[in-house]
Design a protein around this motif. Structure first.
Motif, PDB file in Angstrom:
ATOM      1  N   GLU A   1       0.855  -1.172   0.000  1.00 33.86           N
ATOM      2  CA  GLU A   1       0.000   0.000   0.000  1.00 33.86           C
ATOM      3  C   GLU A   1       0.894   1.226   0.000  1.00 33.86           C
TER       4      GLU A   1
ATOM      5  N   ASN B   1      -5.967  -5.670   5.539  1.00 34.38           N
ATOM      6  CA  ASN B   1      -7.141  -5.178   4.829  1.00 34.38           C
ATOM      7  C   ASN B   1      -7.613  -3.850   5.398  1.00 34.38           C
TER       8      ASN B   1
ATOM      9  N   HIS C   1      -7.349   5.741   6.587  1.00 33.38           N
ATOM     10  CA  HIS C   1      -7.395   5.835   5.133  1.00 33.38           C
ATOM     11  C   HIS C   1      -7.093   7.263   4.665  1.00 33.38           C
TER      12      HIS C   1
ATOM     13  N   ARG D   1     -11.391   0.342  -4.499  1.00 35.09           N
ATOM     14  CA  ARG D   1     -10.672  -0.939  -4.480  1.00 35.09           C
ATOM     15  C   ARG D   1     -11.257  -1.900  -5.493  1.00 35.09           C
TER      16      ARG D   1
ATOM     17  N   ASP E   1     -10.159  -0.981  -8.870  1.00 35.69           N
ATOM     18  CA  ASP E   1      -8.769  -1.384  -9.096  1.00 35.69           C
ATOM     19  C   ASP E   1      -8.682  -2.855  -9.454  1.00 35.69           C
ATOM     20  N   LYS E   2      -9.512  -3.635  -8.771  1.00 35.24           N
ATOM     21  CA  LYS E   2      -9.491  -5.073  -9.014  1.00 35.24           C
ATOM     22  C   LYS E   2      -9.980  -5.384 -10.411  1.00 35.24           C
TER      23      LYS E   2
END
Lengths: 365, 339
Positions: free
Chosen positions: A92, B87, B270, B333, B336-337
């Motif tokens: 990350e 995660n 985040h 996310r 992105d996947k």
């Protein structure tokens, strides 16, 4: 005899309660590259994972620098052994340089802050793998091959005495495969480190490794110097090759031949025939070829791909017997291809053969 | 590049510090009675009106300090859990850890108050820690069997519901006099915090944070996954236990004093990572603390001023600001996947 740097003593590996392979005795010396080869799922990775301590050994011991590895502290191992595994890293917000930096962690203080000297080592390692242009990019945004190179840089800047690599070349293009192998070779030679890795590319293994360990399912099938291992018979047995064949002189593989009655007769020699043989193989046209001397490079491929090969003994003139057989077989073929444009003293019969073909109205390709 | 980064860190830390000072002032200034900056200065100088002094020193200051310390702790706790599970949607609230702590704290409160005893800060913290560890133990048990993070989060949410249900059940049977307090607290609130509370929570939290900060190195090794962390000399087993303990202590303390507070643990780390453009623990741990502190002070300000004199639960406000961040993050996310 040189010192064994890392060795296993009756090591047994496996998952859970299941032992996959036991009685593994591998030893690596400094300045040596050992390659583990063997079919998919044979247990190469399991062995490597057990050696690095990611999996618990089921029995036996791994020794590193003369000590039982299980009794060494994490730090002690980390300055001696670095690893590059196949697990896909998910990072990350880390640049490639950040990832390489982690290789210096065993040498940093409590908070893991790198010194100027550490940064120099990182730069050096990045340069060694040719990663300068991607160093400041996000690790997740580069290609798999680039990632592999960065991980190698990380392993290198950890300044280990042994590097353990699990299929280090799998995502690399041909240029970077060669580069990675030469980097390893160079490291081994210059820094006198030991390398143990698993490889899928047997041609590379043959060329780079000082010792080969063949892993097959439930056992170490054989281990030894490359020339003992890389024989056509053994490799075909190890990988259970049924379609196609392995050529020990080229260290490469050939696909299965096109079977059936020969349709084309190829007059060749001196290596001119190989491209045409391959073309026939690709298009599924069965062919016969001749007359080739046994020491001709064409002969190596012809044996793997042609339905029939008319051979002559090395350094001899072509005998009448061979010539007659060639004529006989050529007559059964619908067409003839001649890949030679010069004929010499010992293959003048090939010229005659070609003339017969033309005069009997064979289709000349 | 390196200099660019240093500059970014410097600017970001300065922004957070300024934000914190502004929020601190505003939080003391506004409320049911608005103060002027002059009033505040006078109180701090030991002069000024006695009522004003009372409001500031006994009500507003401990409250804003609690928001600061607990908000920071909560967001660091989230960051640790995210590192542990690899995660970004892991957090003390979604994994049911806050709710577990809530349950045991309510039980402790009812038992103690029912016998006419006062509940000390230490009792609150210990009972919350027991609850947090119970939930955590359950989550770890589940995580050993399901590898998928989404399933883990669902399990966490379920644990949260079960704990909340039991808490409600217990509260229903509690003495009338306790219900008001319990109800307020169990919805999440910074109100009614005393200086003694602030002192105890600060001691526990700052010691825990110092330990966490000292773990920056193994945390950053762990960010590359277990295999590589181990190869860098990290004792994985001990590291994992420590991480769990530290994050549980942090979220337990928060729950003990302010009840369960949602989304701070996910949204703040985040936002902070995006702001600093790094996930390095040595930067992110202190930054998360400052960010979480600012976020909770801001939310508490809204909770007690917008519909004053009625106070809203802090969790409602953190959800309004935090949940969209989390949704945005999950959508990104997924994109992105798919890309």
């Amino acid at each position: 005899m040189r010192d064994k740097y890392m060795y296993t003593d009756r090591l047994a590996v496996g998952y859970g309660n299941k032992i996959l392979i036991d009685d593994i005795d591998i030893n690596v010396e400094k300045g040596q590259i050992i390659a583990l080869i063997g079919p998919n799922g044979a247990g190469k990775s399991t062995i490597l994972k057990t050696i690095i301590g990611q999996l618990d050994s089921k029995d036996g011991t791994v020794y590193l620098a003369g000590k039982k590895m299980s009794e060494m502290s994490g730090h002690e191992v980390s300055v001696k052994m670095s690893v590059m595994m196949t697990d896909r890293l998910k990072t990350e917000l880390m640049t490639c340089r950040d990832v390489v930096n982690t290789g210096r962690y065993p040498y940093t203080g409590r908070l893991g802050i790198l010194s100027a000297a550490d940064h120099e080592k990182v730069d050096e390692a990045i340069e060694l793998v040719g990663g300068e242009d991607i160093a400041d990019r996000d690790f997740m945004e580069i290609s798999d091959g680039q990632r592999q190179r960065i991980m190698l840089a990380k392993a290198i800047c950890q300044e280990p005495e042994i590097i353990v690599l699990d299929e280090p070349t799998s995502f690399l293009d041909i240029r970077h495969k060669l580069e990675l192998i030469s980097i390893l070779k160079k490291m081994v030679k210059e820094r006198n480190i030991a390398v143990i890795m698993s490889l899928h590319e047997i041609d590379l293994a043959q060329k780079v490794a000082d010792k080969i360990v063949c892993v097959k399912g439930d056992r170490i099938d054989r281990s030894g110097e490359p020339d003992e291992i890389f024989t056509s018979d053994y490799i075909e047995k190890l990988y259970d090759i049924r379609k196609g064949s392995y050529n020990e002189l080229f260290g490469g593989i050939e696909l299965e031949r096109a079977g059936g009655m020969a349709e084309v007769f190829v007059i060749s020699g001196n290596g001119t025939g190989i491209p045409y043989y391959r073309k026939c193989q690709r298009e599924g046209i069965p062919f016969a070829t001749g007359i080739i001397h046994e020491n001709d490079v064409d002969c190596q491929v012809a044996e793997a791909l042609a339905v029939e090969v008319i051979k002559e003994k090395a350094f001899n003139h072509i005998t009448d017997e061979s010539f007659e057989r060639a004529v006989e077989i050529m007559n059964k073929c619908k067409s003839v291809k001649c890949t030679l444009d010069v004929f010499g003293d010992i293959n003048v019969e090939n010229k005659k053969l070609y003339e017969i073909a033309k005069s009997t109205g064979k289709k000349i390709l | 590049m390196k200099r660019d980064r240093r500059l970014r860190y410097g600017i970001a830390f300065t922004v957070l510090a300024i934000l914190l000072i502004i929020l601190l002032t505003v939080n003391i200034k506004y409320g049911s009675v608005d103060m002027t900056v002059k009033d505040i200065m006078e109180v701090f100088a030991g002069k000024g009106d006695i009522t004003v002094s009372r409001i500031i020193m006994d009500i507003r200051l401990p409250r804003v300090m609690a928001a600061l310390v607990l908000g920071g702790a909560l967001s660091v706790s989230g960051y640790l859990l995210q590192t542990f599970f690899g995660n970004p949607i892991a957090g003390p609230f979604v994994l049911g850890i806050s709710s577990g702590a809530k349950l045991t704290v309510s039980v402790a409160m009812i038992v103690f108050l029912g016998q006419g005893m006062a509940v000390s800060s230490a009792t609150l913290i210990i009972s919350a820690f027991v609850g947090a560890m119970l939930s955590m133990g359950f989550i770890l048990l589940v995580s050993g069997r399901v590898k998928k993070m989404s399933m883990l989060v669902i399990c966490g949410v379920m644990i949260g519901y079960i704990c909340s249900a039991i808490t409600d059940f217990i509260v229903t049977f509690a003495d009338d006099s306790n219900i008001v307090n319990l109800h307020n607290w169990s919805m999440g609130s910074f109100s009614g915090i005393s200086w003694e509370n602030v002192k105890t929570m600060s001691i526990v939290i700052f010691i825990t944070l110092a330990c966490t900060f000292m773990m920056s190195k193994p945390i950053s090794a762990y960010q590359l996954g277990e295999t590589y962390a181990k190869n860098m000399g990290v004792n994985i087993k001990r590291f994992r236990i420590l991480l769990i303990l530290l994050s549980s202590i942090l979220s337990a303390v928060v729950t003990a004093f302010a009840g369960p507070i949602s989304f701070v643990g996910i949204a703040v780390p985040h936002l902070i990572k995006r702001m600093f453009k790094t996930a390095k623990p040595i930067i992110i741990i202190p930054a998360c603390f400052l960010g979480g502190a600012a976020f909770c002070m801001f939310c508490d300000l809204i909770a007690r001023t917008v519909f004053a004199p009625t106070e809203m639960s802090i969790s409602s406000i953190t959800a309004i600001f935090g949940a969209p961040v989390v949704i945005k993050m999950m959508v990104n996310r997924q994109e992105d996947k798919n890309a």
